[in-house]
Design a protein around this motif. Structure first.
Motif, PDB file in Angstrom:
ATOM      1  N   GLN A  36     -11.809  66.463   2.890  1.00  0.00           N
ATOM      2  CA  GLN A  36     -11.023  67.694   2.946  1.00  0.00           C
ATOM      3  C   GLN A  36      -9.854  67.680   1.976  1.00  0.00           C
ATOM      4  O   GLN A  36      -9.224  68.710   1.726  1.00  0.00           O
ATOM      5  CB  GLN A  36     -10.536  67.972   4.378  1.00  0.00           C
ATOM      6  CG  GLN A  36      -9.707  66.882   5.008  1.00  0.00           C
ATOM      7  CD  GLN A  36     -10.533  65.843   5.734  1.00  0.00           C
ATOM      8  OE1 GLN A  36     -11.377  65.195   5.136  1.00  0.00           O
ATOM      9  NE2 GLN A  36     -10.313  65.700   7.041  1.00  0.00           N
ATOM     10  N   LEU A  37      -9.536  66.512   1.402  1.00  0.00           N
ATOM     11  CA  LEU A  37      -8.452  66.434   0.427  1.00  0.00           C
ATOM     12  C   LEU A  37      -8.909  66.758  -0.988  1.00  0.00           C
ATOM     13  O   LEU A  37      -8.089  66.845  -1.904  1.00  0.00           O
ATOM     14  CB  LEU A  37      -7.826  65.032   0.437  1.00  0.00           C
ATOM     15  CG  LEU A  37      -7.253  64.518   1.765  1.00  0.00           C
ATOM     16  CD1 LEU A  37      -6.630  63.147   1.565  1.00  0.00           C
ATOM     17  CD2 LEU A  37      -6.247  65.499   2.348  1.00  0.00           C
ATOM     18  N   ASP A  54     -13.816  60.197   6.942  1.00  0.00           N
ATOM     19  CA  ASP A  54     -15.268  60.204   7.087  1.00  0.00           C
ATOM     20  C   ASP A  54     -15.771  59.139   8.051  1.00  0.00           C
ATOM     21  O   ASP A  54     -16.713  59.376   8.822  1.00  0.00           O
ATOM     22  CB  ASP A  54     -15.940  60.061   5.718  1.00  0.00           C
ATOM     23  CG  ASP A  54     -15.442  58.865   4.907  1.00  0.00           C
ATOM     24  OD1 ASP A  54     -14.702  58.017   5.453  1.00  0.00           O
ATOM     25  OD2 ASP A  54     -15.796  58.777   3.710  1.00  0.00           O
ATOM     26  N   VAL A  55     -15.137  57.965   8.068  1.00  0.00           N
ATOM     27  CA  VAL A  55     -15.630  56.898   8.943  1.00  0.00           C
ATOM     28  C   VAL A  55     -15.471  57.254  10.415  1.00  0.00           C
ATOM     29  O   VAL A  55     -16.273  56.825  11.252  1.00  0.00           O
ATOM     30  CB  VAL A  55     -14.919  55.564   8.628  1.00  0.00           C
ATOM     31  CG1 VAL A  55     -15.321  55.043   7.257  1.00  0.00           C
ATOM     32  CG2 VAL A  55     -13.404  55.695   8.726  1.00  0.00           C
ATOM     33  N   VAL A  56     -14.461  58.040  10.727  1.00  0.00           N
ATOM     34  CA  VAL A  56     -14.273  58.483  12.113  1.00  0.00           C
ATOM     35  C   VAL A  56     -15.337  59.509  12.488  1.00  0.00           C
ATOM     36  O   VAL A  56     -15.957  59.428  13.553  1.00  0.00           O
ATOM     37  CB  VAL A  56     -12.855  59.061  12.307  1.00  0.00           C
ATOM     38  CG1 VAL A  56     -12.723  59.739  13.668  1.00  0.00           C
ATOM     39  CG2 VAL A  56     -11.817  57.954  12.174  1.00  0.00           C
ATOM     40  N   ALA A  57     -15.561  60.471  11.595  1.00  0.00           N
ATOM     41  CA  ALA A  57     -16.606  61.468  11.854  1.00  0.00           C
ATOM     42  C   ALA A  57     -17.974  60.795  11.971  1.00  0.00           C
ATOM     43  O   ALA A  57     -18.793  61.166  12.823  1.00  0.00           O
ATOM     44  CB  ALA A  57     -16.616  62.502  10.738  1.00  0.00           C
ATOM     45  N   ILE A 286     -14.148  58.101  21.808  1.00  0.00           N
ATOM     46  CA  ILE A 286     -13.678  56.721  21.876  1.00  0.00           C
ATOM     47  C   ILE A 286     -14.227  55.925  20.701  1.00  0.00           C
ATOM     48  O   ILE A 286     -13.512  55.114  20.084  1.00  0.00           O
ATOM     49  CB  ILE A 286     -14.079  56.088  23.221  1.00  0.00           C
ATOM     50  CG1 ILE A 286     -13.447  56.877  24.381  1.00  0.00           C
ATOM     51  CG2 ILE A 286     -13.669  54.624  23.276  1.00  0.00           C
ATOM     52  CD1 ILE A 286     -13.990  56.498  25.747  1.00  0.00           C
ATOM     53  N   ALA A 287     -15.490  56.153  20.349  1.00  0.00           N
ATOM     54  CA  ALA A 287     -16.074  55.483  19.184  1.00  0.00           C
ATOM     55  C   ALA A 287     -15.313  55.864  17.921  1.00  0.00           C
ATOM     56  O   ALA A 287     -15.046  55.018  17.053  1.00  0.00           O
ATOM     57  CB  ALA A 287     -17.553  55.842  19.060  1.00  0.00           C
ATOM     58  N   GLY A 288     -14.946  57.139  17.806  1.00  0.00           N
ATOM     59  CA  GLY A 288     -14.177  57.578  16.653  1.00  0.00           C
ATOM     60  C   GLY A 288     -12.803  56.945  16.613  1.00  0.00           C
ATOM     61  O   GLY A 288     -12.277  56.636  15.539  1.00  0.00           O
ATOM     62  N   THR A 289     -12.204  56.718  17.775  1.00  0.00           N
ATOM     63  CA  THR A 289     -10.888  56.079  17.831  1.00  0.00           C
ATOM     64  C   THR A 289     -10.964  54.636  17.348  1.00  0.00           C
ATOM     65  O   THR A 289     -10.093  54.167  16.604  1.00  0.00           O
ATOM     66  CB  THR A 289     -10.341  56.139  19.264  1.00  0.00           C
ATOM     67  OG1 THR A 289     -10.166  57.514  19.641  1.00  0.00           O
ATOM     68  CG2 THR A 289      -9.013  55.414  19.381  1.00  0.00           C
ATOM     69  N   THR A 290     -12.001  53.918  17.758  1.00  0.00           N
ATOM     70  CA  THR A 290     -12.181  52.551  17.270  1.00  0.00           C
ATOM     71  C   THR A 290     -12.291  52.535  15.752  1.00  0.00           C
ATOM     72  O   THR A 290     -11.694  51.684  15.071  1.00  0.00           O
ATOM     73  CB  THR A 290     -13.428  51.913  17.897  1.00  0.00           C
ATOM     74  OG1 THR A 290     -13.292  51.918  19.317  1.00  0.00           O
ATOM     75  CG2 THR A 290     -13.631  50.485  17.413  1.00  0.00           C
ATOM     76  N   ALA A 291     -13.029  53.490  15.201  1.00  0.00           N
ATOM     77  CA  ALA A 291     -13.185  53.570  13.750  1.00  0.00           C
ATOM     78  C   ALA A 291     -11.852  53.838  13.070  1.00  0.00           C
ATOM     79  O   ALA A 291     -11.568  53.302  11.988  1.00  0.00           O
ATOM     80  CB  ALA A 291     -14.200  54.650  13.385  1.00  0.00           C
TER      81      ALA A 291
END
Length: 421
Positions: A36-37, A54-57, A286-291
Motif C-alpha cells: 500500500q506504500l 504482506d507477511v501479516v496478511a 492471532i496468526a497475523g499477530t505472531t507474524a
C-alpha cells in the motif's frame, strides 16, 4: 528522549544512520513489505492504526485456508488452532516481557479493560477510591469510572501540565490516598505522545497497596516493554498499532490473574488465561499477530541471535532511534511554519499534536489528505486531555511516525503544510 523540542538540529539522513555501534536501520527494506506504500501516500496516522505488511496478511490467509477447528488435539484442524494460539501467546509474551500463559486475547483493548474493571470492582465499595488521569484515552478512563460508580467507589482525577503535556509522579501522588485501590495510567498518550515515568507512578500507587493498570496501546508500538520493569500489575495493548491485525491483548502479574474471577460460561475453561477469553478466539488474527511480532524481531541485523525477546528489545531500540530522528525533523519543520506544538513532554513517542492560529486543525488535515498525506485532526478519544489543553472536542492535528515512515514522507508532509499554513 530528553531533549528540548526547540534544541533539535536534525539532518535529512539522520533516520537511517542508526547509532555508532549499530547497523543502519533499513527502512527501504521494511517498506517493501507494504504494497500500500507503493503509490507514495504518506501515512502519519499510525497512532490510530498502522498499515498491514504482506507477511501479516499472508499469515491470516494461511491460517484460514489450512484445516482449522476449535482448539484440541484429536484432529489436525484442532491441533492447528491450538498451535496458533500457543504461538501467539509466546510471541506476545516475548514482546511484553511476560510468560506466554499470562497473555489474554480478546476483541479489543477497550473490551478487555471493561472486563478487567468489572472484575476488579467486585472487591471495591463505598469509601474506596480509583485514580484516573486526564492524559488518558477514554478507554482507560470510562471503564474505571463506570465500574466505580456501580459499587459506590470514588473517582479521583490526576491532572497534567497543559504547557508541556507532562504527567509527573507528583501529579498522581497528589490524588492518591490510603483508600486508593487502583491507579489507571497511560504508558504513552495517543494524543500527545507523553510517556509518564511509569515505575515512579507505580511506586506511588504500590506504597498505599493500590494496583496499577497501564494502557500500553500507544507505548508498545514505540518502546521496548517489560511489564515488571514498568511496575504495572496489568497492561493492555493492540496489535493493529504495531503492524498486526485488529485484536486486543491483556496481560498481568501471574498471581493476580490467578486471583481474579471474571464472568464466564459454565462449561468454559477456568484456567488462566482462558477464563478471561469469551467465546472462540479469532485464530487467523492471532496468526497475523505472531507474524507481526516476528517481523519486528527481524528488524535487527542477521546474526543477532536466536532469542526472540533479545531481538525484539534490540529492534524496538532501533525503531525508537529511527522514529525519533524523523520526529525531530517534523517538529523543527512545523515550528518553522509557525504551528504550535502541544507535545513537549521530556519523554514521548514520535507523536506530535499541532495547532495553527489562523486555520482549524480539520482544515489542515483536509489539505494534507487532498495531497495523499494522511494526518488526521481531532481528539482521538483522548477527550479529557483535549479539553484540559483548552482544545475542546476539535482537538488538533496529530502527526504520528511509524517504523515505515521515511524522509520522503516527511518532505511531503512539510511541503504540503507550508502551502496550507
Amino acid at each position: 528522549m530528553t531533549d528540548s523540542p526547540t534544541s533539535d538540529s536534525p539532518t535529512s539522513s539522520s533516520p537511517t544512520t542508526g547509532s555508532p555501534t549499530d547497523d543502519p536501520f533499513d527502512v527501504a527494506a521494511l517498506r517493501r513489505h507494504f504494497p500500500q506504500l507503493a503509490d507514495r501516500t504518506a501515512y502519519f496516522d499510525g497512532p490510530g492504526g498502522t498499515q498491514t505488511p504482506d507477511v501479516v496478511a499472508d499469515a491470516v490467509r494461511d491460517a484460514l485456508l489450512a484445516p482449522l477447528a476449535n482448539r484440541g488435539t484429536a484432529t489436525r484442524a484442532a491441533r492447528n488452532a491450538d498451535d496458533i494460539v500457543t504461538a501467539g501467546r509466546a510471541a506476545l509474551g516475548d514482546l511484553l516481557g511476560v510468560p506466554g500463559d499470562t497473555v489474554v486475547l480478546g476483541r479489543s483493548a477497550t473490551e478487555l479493560t471493561f472486563q478487567l474493571a468489572r472484575t476488579l470492582a467486585r472487591g471495591w465499595g463505598p469509601g474506596d477510591e480509583v485514580v484516573v488521569t486526564r492524559l488518558d484515552h477514554d478507554a482507560n478512563i470510562r471503564p474505571w469510572l463506570l465500574a466505580a460508580e456501580g459499587v459506590g467507589a470514588t473517582v479521583r482525577w490526576a491532572g497534567f501540565d497543559p504547557a508541556t503535556g507532562g504527567l509527573t509522579p507528583d501529579d498522581v501522588a497528589a490524588v492518591v490516598t490510603e483508600r486508593t485501590r487502583l491507579v489507571a495510567v497511560t504508558g504513552a498518550s495517543n494524543l500527545l505522545g507523553t510517556k509518564p515515568d511509569l515505575p515512579a507512578v507505580a511506586a506511588v500507587a504500590h506504597a498505599v497497596g493500590a494496583l496499577v493498570h497501564v494502557d500500553g496501546v500507544h507505548l508498545v508500538p514505540h518502546s521496548p516493554v517489560d511489564l515488571a520493569g514498568l511496575g504495572a500489575d496489568t497492561l493492555t495493548c493492540s496489535p493493529y498499532k504495531f503492524l498486526g491485525p485488529h485484536l486486543g491483548v491483556l496481560t498481568g502479574r501471574p498471581d493476580l490473574l490467578q486471583q481474579l474471577r471474571p464472568d464466564k460460561l459454565a462449561p468454559s475453561s477456568d484456567a488462566v488465561p482462558e477464563r478471561f477469553e469469551l467465546g472462540t478466539l479469532p485464530y487467523e488474527l492471532i496468526a497475523g499477530t505472531t507474524a507481526a511480532v516476528d517481523l519486528i524481531a527481524g528488524l535487527v541485523p542477521a546474526g543477532t541471535g536466536p532469542d526472540r525477546r533479545a531481538r525484539l528489545l534490540a529492534a524496538m531500540a532501533r525503531v525508537d532511534r529511527h522514529e525519533d530522528a524523523l520526529r525531530r525533523r517534523i517538529e523543527a519543520g512545523v515550528l518553522d511554519l509557525g504551528l504550535t506544538v502541544r507535545s513537549r513532554a521530556a519523554e514521548r513517542t514520535p507523536t506530535l499534536l499541532c495547532t495553527a492560529a489562523e486555520r482549524p486543525a480539520a482544515d489542515l488535515a483536509a489539505a494534507l489528505a487532498a495531497a495523499d498525506v494522511n494526518a488526521p485532526a481531532g481528539h482521538f478519544y483522548a477527550l479529557e486531555a483535549s479539553r484540559w489543553l483548552g482544545l475542546g472536542e476539535a482537538g488538533g492535528l496529530r502527526i504520528g511516525v511509524a517504523p515505515y515512515t521515511d524522509d520522503a514522507d516527511v518532505d511531503r508532509l512539510l511541503a504540503v503544510l507550508a502551502t496550507a499554513v
